[in-house]
Design a protein around this motif. Structure first.
Motif, PDB file in Angstrom:
ATOM      1  N   GLN A 157      96.864  58.072  62.457  1.00 43.38           N
ATOM      2  CA  GLN A 157      95.940  57.399  61.528  1.00 43.38           C
ATOM      3  C   GLN A 157      94.562  57.165  62.158  1.00 43.38           C
ATOM      4  OE1 GLN A 157      97.906  53.833  60.147  1.00 43.38           O
ATOM      5  NE2 GLN A 157      99.508  54.972  59.088  1.00 43.38           N
ATOM      6  N   GLY A 158      94.396  57.622  63.389  1.00 39.33           N
ATOM      7  CA  GLY A 158      93.096  57.492  64.060  1.00 39.33           C
ATOM      8  C   GLY A 158      92.703  56.056  64.362  1.00 39.33           C
ATOM      9  N   LEU A 159      93.694  55.182  64.593  1.00 36.44           N
ATOM     10  CA  LEU A 159      93.400  53.770  64.858  1.00 36.44           C
ATOM     11  C   LEU A 159      92.985  53.584  66.323  1.00 36.44           C
ATOM     12  CD1 LEU A 159      96.382  52.078  62.965  1.00 36.44           C
ATOM     13  CD2 LEU A 159      94.001  52.236  62.237  1.00 36.44           C
ATOM     14  N   GLU A 160      91.736  53.221  66.528  1.00 35.88           N
ATOM     15  CA  GLU A 160      91.252  53.037  67.898  1.00 35.88           C
ATOM     16  C   GLU A 160      91.372  51.589  68.348  1.00 35.88           C
ATOM     17  OE1 GLU A 160      87.362  54.720  68.067  1.00 35.88           O
ATOM     18  OE2 GLU A 160      88.125  56.767  67.764  1.00 35.88           O
ATOM     19  N   ASN A 161      91.823  50.710  67.451  1.00 38.90           N
ATOM     20  CA  ASN A 161      91.944  49.282  67.805  1.00 38.90           C
ATOM     21  C   ASN A 161      93.413  48.859  67.961  1.00 38.90           C
ATOM     22  OD1 ASN A 161      92.532  49.585  65.070  1.00 38.90           O
ATOM     23  ND2 ASN A 161      91.948  47.479  64.592  1.00 38.90           N
ATOM     24  N   PHE A 162      94.313  49.836  68.144  1.00 36.60           N
ATOM     25  CA  PHE A 162      95.728  49.522  68.370  1.00 36.60           C
ATOM     26  C   PHE A 162      96.111  49.966  69.777  1.00 36.60           C
ATOM     27  CE2 PHE A 162     100.178  50.800  68.588  1.00 36.60           C
ATOM     28  CZ  PHE A 162     100.816  49.676  68.085  1.00 36.60           C
ATOM     29  N   SER A 163      96.867  49.129  70.468  1.00 37.43           N
ATOM     30  CA  SER A 163      97.409  49.533  71.768  1.00 37.43           C
ATOM     31  C   SER A 163      98.728  48.808  72.010  1.00 37.43           C
ATOM     32  CB  SER A 163      96.427  49.229  72.911  1.00 37.43           C
ATOM     33  OG  SER A 163      96.133  47.851  72.944  1.00 37.43           O
ATOM     34  N   MET A 164      99.444  49.273  73.021  1.00 37.41           N
ATOM     35  CA  MET A 164     100.767  48.705  73.306  1.00 37.41           C
ATOM     36  C   MET A 164     100.892  48.362  74.793  1.00 37.41           C
ATOM     37  SD  MET A 164     104.476  50.264  72.230  1.00 37.41           S
ATOM     38  CE  MET A 164     104.165  50.253  70.481  1.00 37.41           C
ATOM     39  N   LEU A 165     101.402  47.158  75.060  1.00 39.58           N
ATOM     40  CA  LEU A 165     101.762  46.793  76.435  1.00 39.58           C
ATOM     41  C   LEU A 165     103.213  47.210  76.616  1.00 39.58           C
ATOM     42  CD1 LEU A 165     101.043  45.365  79.108  1.00 39.58           C
ATOM     43  CD2 LEU A 165     101.707  43.202  78.041  1.00 39.58           C
ATOM     44  N   VAL A 166     103.410  48.287  77.359  1.00 41.64           N
ATOM     45  CA  VAL A 166     104.729  48.935  77.385  1.00 41.64           C
ATOM     46  C   VAL A 166     105.523  48.517  78.618  1.00 41.64           C
ATOM     47  CG1 VAL A 166     105.962  51.129  77.421  1.00 41.64           C
ATOM     48  CG2 VAL A 166     103.838  50.932  76.144  1.00 41.64           C
ATOM     49  N   SER A 167     106.747  48.060  78.391  1.00 40.61           N
ATOM     50  CA  SER A 167     107.635  47.725  79.513  1.00 40.61           C
ATOM     51  C   SER A 167     109.068  48.107  79.131  1.00 40.61           C
ATOM     52  CB  SER A 167     107.514  46.227  79.823  1.00 40.61           C
ATOM     53  OG  SER A 167     108.240  45.910  80.991  1.00 40.61           O
ATOM     54  N   HIS A 168     109.271  49.389  78.916  1.00 35.38           N
ATOM     55  CA  HIS A 168     110.597  49.848  78.512  1.00 35.38           C
ATOM     56  C   HIS A 168     111.461  50.198  79.725  1.00 35.38           C
ATOM     57  CE1 HIS A 168     110.635  49.779  74.232  1.00 35.38           C
ATOM     58  NE2 HIS A 168     109.435  50.328  74.175  1.00 35.38           N
ATOM     59  N   VAL A 169     112.722  49.821  79.636  1.00 33.42           N
ATOM     60  CA  VAL A 169     113.651  50.102  80.744  1.00 33.42           C
ATOM     61  C   VAL A 169     114.849  50.919  80.238  1.00 33.42           C
ATOM     62  CG1 VAL A 169     113.103  48.233  82.339  1.00 33.42           C
ATOM     63  CG2 VAL A 169     114.544  47.762  80.366  1.00 33.42           C
ATOM     64  N   LEU A 170     115.465  51.624  81.170  1.00 36.89           N
ATOM     65  CA  LEU A 170     116.568  52.536  80.852  1.00 36.89           C
ATOM     66  C   LEU A 170     117.857  52.054  81.505  1.00 36.89           C
ATOM     67  CD1 LEU A 170     114.601  55.829  81.530  1.00 36.89           C
ATOM     68  CD2 LEU A 170     114.982  54.714  79.344  1.00 36.89           C
ATOM     69  N   VAL A 171     118.941  52.129  80.753  1.00 36.02           N
ATOM     70  CA  VAL A 171     120.204  51.548  81.223  1.00 36.02           C
ATOM     71  C   VAL A 171     120.891  52.334  82.353  1.00 36.02           C
ATOM     72  CG1 VAL A 171     122.574  51.050  80.496  1.00 36.02           C
ATOM     73  CG2 VAL A 171     120.671  50.210  79.142  1.00 36.02           C
ATOM     74  N   PRO A 172     121.063  53.658  82.247  1.00 28.76           N
ATOM     75  CA  PRO A 172     121.852  54.331  83.295  1.00 28.76           C
ATOM     76  C   PRO A 172     121.319  54.143  84.724  1.00 28.76           C
ATOM     77  CG  PRO A 172     121.664  55.741  81.374  1.00 28.76           C
ATOM     78  CD  PRO A 172     120.747  54.578  81.135  1.00 28.76           C
ATOM     79  N   PRO A 173     119.977  54.195  84.963  1.00 26.59           N
ATOM     80  CA  PRO A 173     119.532  53.950  86.343  1.00 26.59           C
ATOM     81  C   PRO A 173     119.880  52.539  86.834  1.00 26.59           C
ATOM     82  CG  PRO A 173     117.780  54.964  85.041  1.00 26.59           C
ATOM     83  CD  PRO A 173     118.857  54.569  84.080  1.00 26.59           C
ATOM     84  N   ALA A 174     119.884  51.567  85.910  1.00 33.17           N
ATOM     85  CA  ALA A 174     120.256  50.206  86.324  1.00 33.17           C
ATOM     86  C   ALA A 174     121.737  50.147  86.690  1.00 33.17           C
ATOM     87  CB  ALA A 174     119.952  49.218  85.199  1.00 33.17           C
ATOM     88  N   MET A 175     122.568  50.853  85.910  1.00 29.44           N
ATOM     89  CA  MET A 175     124.002  50.884  86.246  1.00 29.44           C
ATOM     90  C   MET A 175     124.195  51.521  87.622  1.00 29.44           C
ATOM     91  SD  MET A 175     125.347  51.998  82.451  1.00 29.44           S
ATOM     92  CE  MET A 175     127.025  52.428  82.849  1.00 29.44           C
ATOM     93  N   GLU A 176     123.420  52.555  87.897  1.00 26.78           N
ATOM     94  CA  GLU A 176     123.536  53.213  89.198  1.00 26.78           C
ATOM     95  C   GLU A 176     123.083  52.285  90.329  1.00 26.78           C
ATOM     96  OE1 GLU A 176     122.102  57.196  89.414  1.00 26.78           O
ATOM     97  OE2 GLU A 176     123.119  57.431  91.356  1.00 26.78           O
ATOM     98  N   ALA A 177     122.000  51.523  90.069  1.00 25.94           N
ATOM     99  CA  ALA A 177     121.520  50.582  91.088  1.00 25.94           C
ATOM    100  C   ALA A 177     122.583  49.522  91.381  1.00 25.94           C
ATOM    101  CB  ALA A 177     120.227  49.925  90.611  1.00 25.94           C
ATOM    102  N   ILE A 178     123.263  49.057  90.327  1.00 27.59           N
ATOM    103  CA  ILE A 178     124.323  48.051  90.517  1.00 27.59           C
ATOM    104  C   ILE A 178     125.468  48.652  91.330  1.00 27.59           C
ATOM    105  CG2 ILE A 178     126.150  46.793  89.273  1.00 27.59           C
ATOM    106  CD1 ILE A 178     123.980  46.360  87.051  1.00 27.59           C
ATOM    107  N   LEU A 179     125.848  49.874  90.994  1.00 29.46           N
ATOM    108  CA  LEU A 179     126.970  50.513  91.715  1.00 29.46           C
ATOM    109  C   LEU A 179     126.616  50.777  93.177  1.00 29.46           C
ATOM    110  CD1 LEU A 179     128.100  53.029  88.940  1.00 29.46           C
ATOM    111  CD2 LEU A 179     129.439  51.111  89.833  1.00 29.46           C
ATOM    112  N   GLY A 180     125.333  51.020  93.442  1.00 29.03           N
ATOM    113  CA  GLY A 180     124.920  51.342  94.810  1.00 29.03           C
ATOM    114  C   GLY A 180     124.657  50.115  95.663  1.00 29.03           C
TER     115      GLY A 180
END
Ligand code: SF4
Length: 370
Positions: A157-180
């Motif tokens: 829509q060509g909106l130049e006044n919209f933005s996003m503060l992005v902080s998305h996380v992914l589950v499988p790497p967290a499961m791996e971190a817990i297992l490790g």
């Protein structure tokens, strides 16, 4: 209600608990990854139906809880700017940053608005061309497709006044971190059904094989959870470590093709910090190069923020299953939903909030102070 009431049947739940009691011959520790499952477990007393052989460990799957303090502080800095309309889901407003929360910014005159969809924020941007509209895009693989769609739409829509503060996380790497982790006690996982419904089950077999851990995709109703536990215990007792789907009414091997395509177009994988846990490699998404112009962090140059966590808060240990919420010395005393020290006491999916709201393990003194 179709697909709800039949999964809340008390007699069937008792039968499943009895079956788990029959097959569990030794102690096993099973982690439910998702905070929504934690709340269902505590609210329905599922942990109290289980034999002493089966311990449920609560996992890090609460999107609000794992959003880094530094990101909350960045949100507070952006929301305080006079030209900004800052949009967020309601859960985030009471999450404490280093010194204040979004409610305080609002009470001090900041234009902070609760929206029910990221697309509402896009509409606001269209309706307010003289303002900057920022959406706080947090969460796991479940919320990411709609957020990706919002950015995609804003660009179209060509909106130049919209933005996003992005902080998305992914589950499988967290499961791996817990297992490790050296102190890991997790022997099986109940994988979050809604994450699996988006992403499919393809990511889990390598994890199950590498760490010899059963992973069962599980829904959120009492019978879903008990069936997930039953399958996990059956595998553990048989010495197996497979990926199983106990949420077939929502989860497929392939996942949601349209959502995956949108995610692939708008986001790219990056290292991501988790509140209370630290940086987990390749555990998050950020906007891809084609969409970087919509990155609120870059647009508002919020750098150099020094986040300060409460020294009393043990949320990191709670999120990794090292302690239960009531074992935190501040639980129900310095820290309550009205005076939260950590996000796990604020969020509707937070483990500390679940224990507090359902009165689990509060001593007399803490109960009197409620
Ligand atoms: S009870 Fe409060 S202080 Fe303790 S870990 Fe939970 S959120 Fe942090």
């Amino acid at each position: 209600m179709k697909y709800l009431n039949e999964f809340r049947d008390g007699e069937a739940a008792r039968r499943l608990a009895g079956e788990i009691r029959r097959i569990a011959t030794r102690r096993w520790a099973v982690m439910e990854v998702c905070g929504g499952q934690t709340h269902s477990i505590i609210r329905n007393g599922i942990d109290q139906m289980l034999p002493t052989e089966v311990e449920l460990i609560h996992g890090p799957g609460c999107p609000v809880c794992v959003t880094p303090l530094e990101t909350i502080d960045k949100a507070l800095a952006i929301a305080s700017r006079p030209e900004v309309i800052f949009c967020s889901f309601g859960d985030m407003l009471r999450v404490p940053g280093s010194a204040r929360d979004l409610f305080q910014v609002k009470s001090e005159g900041g234009d902070v608005r609760v929206v029910y969809s990221p697309l509402d924020a896009v509409t606001l941007a269209r309706q307010n061309p003289d303002r900057q509209v920022v959406f706080f895009g947090i969460g796991f693989e479940t919320t990411a497709p709609a957020n990706a769609m919002a950015v995609h739409l804003a660009r179209r829509q060509g909106l130049e006044n919209f933005s996003m503060l992005v902080s998305h996380v992914l589950v499988p790497p967290a499961m791996e971190a817990i297992l490790g982790a050296p102190h890991c006690r997790v022997q099986a996982f109940l994988a979050a059904g809604h994450v699996c419904s988006v992403m499919g089950l393809r990511q889990y077999p390598p994890l199950a094989e590498r760490y010899s851990v059963p992973i069962v995709a599980t829904g959120f109703e009492p019978l879903d959870i008990l069936e997930g536990i039953r399958r996990a215990i059956a595998q553990l007792e048989a010495g197996e470590s497979r990926v199983e789907n106990a949420y077939e009414r929502a989860v497929t091997l392939e996942g949601n093709a349209a959502a995956l395509k949108m995610l692939d177009e708008v986001f790219e994988v990056t290292d991501r910090a988790w509140r209370g846990i630290g940086v987990i490699p390749r555990s998050g998404w950020r906007l891809s190069a084609a969409y970087r112009a919509f990155d609120a962090e870059l647009r508002f140059a919020v750098t150099g923020i020094q986040a300060v966590e409460s020294p009393l808060c043990h949320a990191g240990e709670v999120l990794q299953g090292a302690i239960k919420p009531h074992q935190c010395p501040a639980f129900g005393r310095e820290c309550t939903p009205r005076t939260p020290l950590g996000a796990t006491m604020v969020s509707t999916e937070g483990a500390c909030a679940a224990y507090y709201h359902y009165g689990r393990f509060l001593d007399d003194e803490a109960l009197a102070s409620r």
